[in-house]
Design a protein around this motif. Structure first.
Motif, PDB file in Angstrom:
ATOM      1  N   THR A  32       0.757  -1.144   0.175  1.00 32.85           N
ATOM      2  CA  THR A  32      -0.011  -0.169   0.273  1.00 32.85           C
ATOM      3  C   THR A  32       0.826   1.268  -0.028  1.00 32.85           C
ATOM      4  N   THR A  33       2.120   1.086   0.218  1.00 33.28           N
ATOM      5  CA  THR A  33       3.042   2.374   0.299  1.00 33.28           C
ATOM      6  C   THR A  33       3.852   2.317  -0.888  1.00 33.28           C
ATOM      7  N   ASN A  34       3.367   1.354  -1.847  1.00 28.96           N
ATOM      8  CA  ASN A  34       4.460   1.525  -3.046  1.00 28.96           C
ATOM      9  C   ASN A  34       3.870   2.514  -4.119  1.00 28.96           C
ATOM     10  N   THR A  35       4.679   3.507  -4.071  1.00 33.70           N
ATOM     11  CA  THR A  35       4.357   4.561  -5.172  1.00 33.70           C
ATOM     12  C   THR A  35       5.647   4.964  -5.913  1.00 33.70           C
ATOM     13  N   ALA A  36       5.645   5.540  -7.161  1.00 33.31           N
ATOM     14  CA  ALA A  36       6.793   6.091  -7.814  1.00 33.31           C
ATOM     15  C   ALA A  36       6.628   6.894  -8.822  1.00 33.31           C
ATOM     16  N   THR A  37       7.467   7.563  -9.350  1.00 36.32           N
ATOM     17  CA  THR A  37       7.480   8.633 -10.154  1.00 36.32           C
ATOM     18  C   THR A  37       7.866   8.132 -11.618  1.00 36.32           C
ATOM     19  N   ALA A  38       7.091   7.865 -12.546  1.00 37.76           N
ATOM     20  CA  ALA A  38       7.481   7.490 -13.732  1.00 37.76           C
ATOM     21  C   ALA A  38       7.480   8.958 -14.741  1.00 37.76           C
ATOM     22  N   PHE A  49       0.151   1.667  -6.696  1.00 33.30           N
ATOM     23  CA  PHE A  49      -0.194   0.319  -6.385  1.00 33.30           C
ATOM     24  C   PHE A  49      -1.819   0.291  -6.910  1.00 33.30           C
ATOM     25  N   ASN A  50      -2.449   1.186  -6.717  1.00 26.99           N
ATOM     26  CA  ASN A  50      -4.052   1.025  -6.675  1.00 26.99           C
ATOM     27  C   ASN A  50      -4.614   1.232  -8.192  1.00 26.99           C
ATOM     28  N   GLY A  51      -3.459   1.647  -9.067  1.00 23.73           N
ATOM     29  CA  GLY A  51      -4.083   2.031 -10.337  1.00 23.73           C
ATOM     30  C   GLY A  51      -3.600   0.724 -11.348  1.00 23.73           C
ATOM     31  N   ILE A  52      -3.276  -0.378 -10.712  1.00 25.96           N
ATOM     32  CA  ILE A  52      -2.936  -1.519 -11.416  1.00 25.96           C
ATOM     33  C   ILE A  52      -3.734  -2.622 -10.814  1.00 25.96           C
ATOM     34  N   TYR A  53      -4.681  -3.246 -11.718  1.00 28.05           N
ATOM     35  CA  TYR A  53      -5.669  -4.250 -11.316  1.00 28.05           C
ATOM     36  C   TYR A  53      -5.110  -5.654 -10.774  1.00 28.05           C
ATOM     37  N   ALA A  54      -3.760  -6.012 -10.979  1.00 27.25           N
ATOM     38  CA  ALA A  54      -3.279  -7.098 -10.433  1.00 27.25           C
ATOM     39  C   ALA A  54      -2.810  -6.864  -9.049  1.00 27.25           C
ATOM     40  N   TYR A  55      -2.501  -5.677  -8.814  1.00 24.16           N
ATOM     41  CA  TYR A  55      -2.009  -5.054  -7.511  1.00 24.16           C
ATOM     42  C   TYR A  55      -3.333  -4.898  -6.626  1.00 24.16           C
ATOM     43  N   ARG A  56      -4.423  -4.780  -7.286  1.00 22.58           N
ATOM     44  CA  ARG A  56      -5.714  -4.357  -6.323  1.00 22.58           C
ATOM     45  C   ARG A  56      -5.996  -5.928  -5.851  1.00 22.58           C
ATOM     46  N   TYR A  57      -5.843  -6.921  -7.029  1.00 22.25           N
ATOM     47  CA  TYR A  57      -6.211  -8.360  -6.351  1.00 22.25           C
ATOM     48  C   TYR A  57      -5.263  -8.867  -5.396  1.00 22.25           C
TER      49      TYR A  57
END
Length: 169
Positions: A32-38, A49-57
């Motif tokens: 839940t704390t996994n974010t990054a700048t691309a 992480f919550n923008g990616i469906y597999a990570y939501r699963y």
């Protein structure tokens, strides 16, 4: 005087459930704390992480695992302290047996989804020239690895709970 073998096995099972909870909880925090700048030459945006469906699963399976493990810890503590099952009759052994099976499968698929999407994201982002901090992938792998270890603990608990079924049914 040493406690009876059944008490010792209940304590070992409780410790394994607690270890499982710790693995799941740390995995949940890391995910839940996994974010990054691309960024590319023209574009910069946040990857969460919550923008990616597999990570939501993966998150959903992790939450189910945490809740189930907390309930199992509470039932185990009650059983050890009171000396009887919270659920009378054969239901407790069957609930442990089938619950452990279902949760272990969920955790395994959650870990697999986490590993798979991380590999695919890295390949896709590299192919389109999108630069992202390496720690995003490392945290995703760490969370999926902890979830995989939690699956192994739950699978072991599933085997242990399978021994109680013939005795109770």
């Amino acid at each position: 005087m040493a406690p009876p073998t059944s008490s010792a096995s209940h304590i070992v099972t409780l410790l394994l459930k607690f270890f499982n909870f710790v693995l799941l909880f740390i995995s949940l925090i890391v995910l839940t704390t996994n974010t990054a700048t691309a960024y590319t030459e023209d574009l910069t945006f946040k990857v969460r992480f919550n923008g990616i469906y597999a990570y939501r699963y993966m998150l959903a399976t992790n939450v189910f695992g945490v809740v189930y493990t907390l309930l199992q810890i509470a039932f185990s503590i009650f059983h050890i302290t009171m000396g009887n099952h919270l659920i009378s009759g054969d239901g407790g052994a069957l609930l442990d047996f089938y619950g452990d099976k279902v949760i272990s499968y969920l955790l395994a698929t959650g870990a697999a989804a986490g590993f798979g999407v991380t590999v695919d994201l890295k390949a896709t982002f590299d192919a389109i020239g999108l630069v992202i901090d390496k720690s995003f992938y490392e945290k995703a792998y760490a969370s999926a690895s902890l979830l995989l270890l939690a699956f192994i603990c739950t699978a072991i608990l599933s085997v242990i709970s399978s021994y109680a079924v013939p005795k109770k049914v």
